[in-house]
Enzyme design. Structure first.
Site, short mmCIF file in Angstrom:
data_model
loop_
_atom_site.label_atom_id
_atom_site.label_comp_id
_atom_site.label_asym_id
_atom_site.label_seq_id
_atom_site.Cartn_x
_atom_site.Cartn_y
_atom_site.Cartn_z
N HIS A 189 0.85 -1.19 0.00
CA HIS A 189 0.00 0.00 0.00
C HIS A 189 0.88 1.24 0.00
O HIS A 189 1.84 1.33 0.78
CB HIS A 189 -0.91 0.01 1.22
CG HIS A 189 -1.70 -1.26 1.37
ND1 HIS A 189 -2.55 -1.71 0.40
CD2 HIS A 189 -1.75 -2.18 2.37
CE1 HIS A 189 -3.10 -2.85 0.79
NE2 HIS A 189 -2.63 -3.15 1.98
N LYS A 227 -2.57 3.55 3.41
CA LYS A 227 -3.38 2.45 3.93
C LYS A 227 -2.56 1.55 4.86
O LYS A 227 -2.42 0.36 4.62
CB LYS A 227 -3.94 1.63 2.76
CG LYS A 227 -4.99 0.60 3.17
CD LYS A 227 -5.38 -0.24 1.95
CE LYS A 227 -6.34 -1.35 2.31
NZ LYS A 227 -6.64 -2.23 1.17
N HIS A 244 3.31 -7.80 1.16
CA HIS A 244 2.63 -8.82 1.94
C HIS A 244 1.58 -9.51 1.07
O HIS A 244 1.22 -9.04 -0.01
CB HIS A 244 1.94 -8.21 3.18
CG HIS A 244 0.91 -7.17 2.86
ND1 HIS A 244 1.24 -5.86 2.54
CD2 HIS A 244 -0.45 -7.23 2.79
CE1 HIS A 244 0.14 -5.17 2.30
NE2 HIS A 244 -0.90 -5.98 2.44
N LYS A 295 -6.02 -9.70 -11.28
CA LYS A 295 -6.29 -8.27 -11.42
C LYS A 295 -5.09 -7.54 -12.02
O LYS A 295 -4.02 -8.11 -12.24
CB LYS A 295 -6.65 -7.67 -10.06
CG LYS A 295 -7.94 -8.22 -9.45
CD LYS A 295 -8.25 -7.55 -8.13
CE LYS A 295 -9.54 -8.08 -7.52
NZ LYS A 295 -9.85 -7.43 -6.22
#
Length: 445
Positions: free
Chosen positions: A135, A158, A300, A325
């Protein structure tokens, strides 16, 4: 309850009367996300919570479909709505209600984050690995959002924390130098792609050598980027050979946990670079009640299990593996910190006989976990900033502030509590009560 705390709560109640805003907590109907990595509805805690929270029948849950995330908060991708409150025939979102009544979150929160919750509260039910991801920090998030708003849907960072409900497995952060050397020796497919020069350089570092951290990070960045950017056909061939080798060796020796994980990931995501790049990351196994926190720009991938998750209010994810994705390999490889070593595991600090607090190093949030045996009660003293409570298991009653009225609470209930309002929980006579609270990290104040 101390006199100072009592005075704060009395002032809060008086202000609510003066402003016409009743600060009594609000009950919420929350949103669900059906990502394909979620657990099937018949065994998913997320599905159970969504059904109970929305007062649905058992037949309204697809037992064969995935239920991945239960969202509690104000993010527009999964908003929470105030039960029993409508405007022009439509339900009112928690975000809109806070915008109309900013005093419920407190002046300091408004000054720093606006009329909003700075945290997003979730429950996750995971059956197969999520993407290898990181993030962005605030600066990079703003840049990515401006350049690609369809992919990076907000400009916030985030940081996040996961608290295990069940056995919970994840990949997190880069392994130590010692472990990296072991990977180069034991996974020939990785050493082959990395190349002899970089492999020999890493292996040549002695146990007692002083290692230049900047140089080590630069080397690790170069190695990892080359690996993640390799052509698909090269990665497919390496995975094919690795799989055949491990399946053969499995007949002669006990495979390591990492080797077995690689085989599991290959079944979930065949020919994916994340299968073999998993060897670069720490394999973290959390027992129920243990927590893992992740700062910006740390790689992660959650693998399996169920957890409570809390994060800054954002949905920004930069992906590079184990996903169908969009992948942004160059951004991910350039943004990472390349910090090595096993992550810190939080076990919670005891607030009282029944409550643990998990405090990550982020201003936006902290999480309390309350396990209340049948017929027992516990008090959450008033705090600065708003809170969200979720009843994970059991039933009982809740009492707010100095009110003598008790409200029944059941599994799946979620409620918003304004700042400076105390909460007392009472477990039922025949069941234990498990409740989580998300609020703003006390260090912010």
């Amino acid at each position: 309850m101390g006199e100072e705390v009592r005075l704060k709560e009395e002032v809060a109640v008086e202000e609510s009367i003066n402003t016409g805003v009743f600060l009594r907590p609000k009950w919420l109907q929350c949103s669900v996300q059906n990502y394909d990595w979620g657990r099937k509805g018949g065994v998913s805690t997320v599905a159970k919570m969504f059904r109970m929270n929305s007062k649905l029948g058992v037949e309204d849950v697809d037992v064969t479909g995935p239920y991945a995330e239960f969202w509690m908060g104000t993010h527009e991708s999964g908003p929470s709505f105030l039960i029993g409150l409508e405007r022009d025939g439509l339900p009112v979102t928690l975000k809109d209600w806070i915008g109309d009544n900013p005093n419920v979150v407190g002046s300091k929160v408004v000054q720093n984050w606006g009329c909003d919750l700075p945290f997003l509260f979730k429950i996750l039910s995971i059956s197969k690995a999520l993407s290898i991801q990181a993030h962005p920090d605030k600066e990079l998030a703003a840049i990515l959002h401006a350049a690609h708003p369809g992919v990076y849907k907000d400009g916030n960072h985030k940081p996040e924390m996961a608290i295990a409900i069940t056995q919970f497995n994840a990949l997190c952060g880069f392994i130590s130098l010692k472990e990296l050397k072991d990977v180069f020796r034991s996974v020939p497919e990785i050493a082959e792609l990395v190349g002899r020069e970089d492999t020999d350089m890493i292996l040549s570092i002695g146990e007692n050598d002083e290692v230049d951290s900047d140089k080590m990070k630069s080397s690790l960045r170069s190695i990892f980027t080359r690996f993640m950017a390799a052509k698909n056909e090269i990665i497919s061939e390496l995975i094919f050979r690795m799989k055949n080798r491990l399946c053969s060796e499995d007949k002669l020796r006990i495979l390591t946990d990492k080797e077995r994980l690689a085989l599991e990931l290959e079944e979930q995501y065949p020919d994916d670079v994340g299968v073999i790049s998993s060897f670069f990351f720490n394999y973290v196994k959390l027992n129920p009640g243990e927590a893992l926190y992740l700062g910006p720009n740390e790689p992660h991938a959650y693998l399996s299990g169920e957890c409570i998750e809390c994060m800054a209010t954002s949905d920004n994810v930069v992906r590079a593996g184990l996903t169908p994705k969009f992948r942004d390999v160059s951004t991910l490889c350039s943004m990472l910190t390349y910090k090595q070593g096993f992550p810190e595991i939080l076990k919670g600090d005891r607030l009282n006989e029944y409550t643990l607090r998990y405090t990550p190093p982020f201003d936006e949030f902290e999480v309390d976990y309350c396990f209340l045996p049948s017929s027992e009660s516990v008090n959450f003293q008033p705090v600065l900033g708003p809170s969200l409570f979720v009843v994970l298991n059991g039933d009982g009653d809740v009492q707010f502030g100095f009110s003598k009225q008790k409200d029944a609470i059941f599994e799946g209930d979620v409620f918003f509590v304004p700042e400076n309002i105390g909460v007392t929980l009472f477990a039922g006579n025949t069941s234990e009560l498990k409740v989580y609270r998300a609020g703003i990290n006390e260090r912010f104040f």
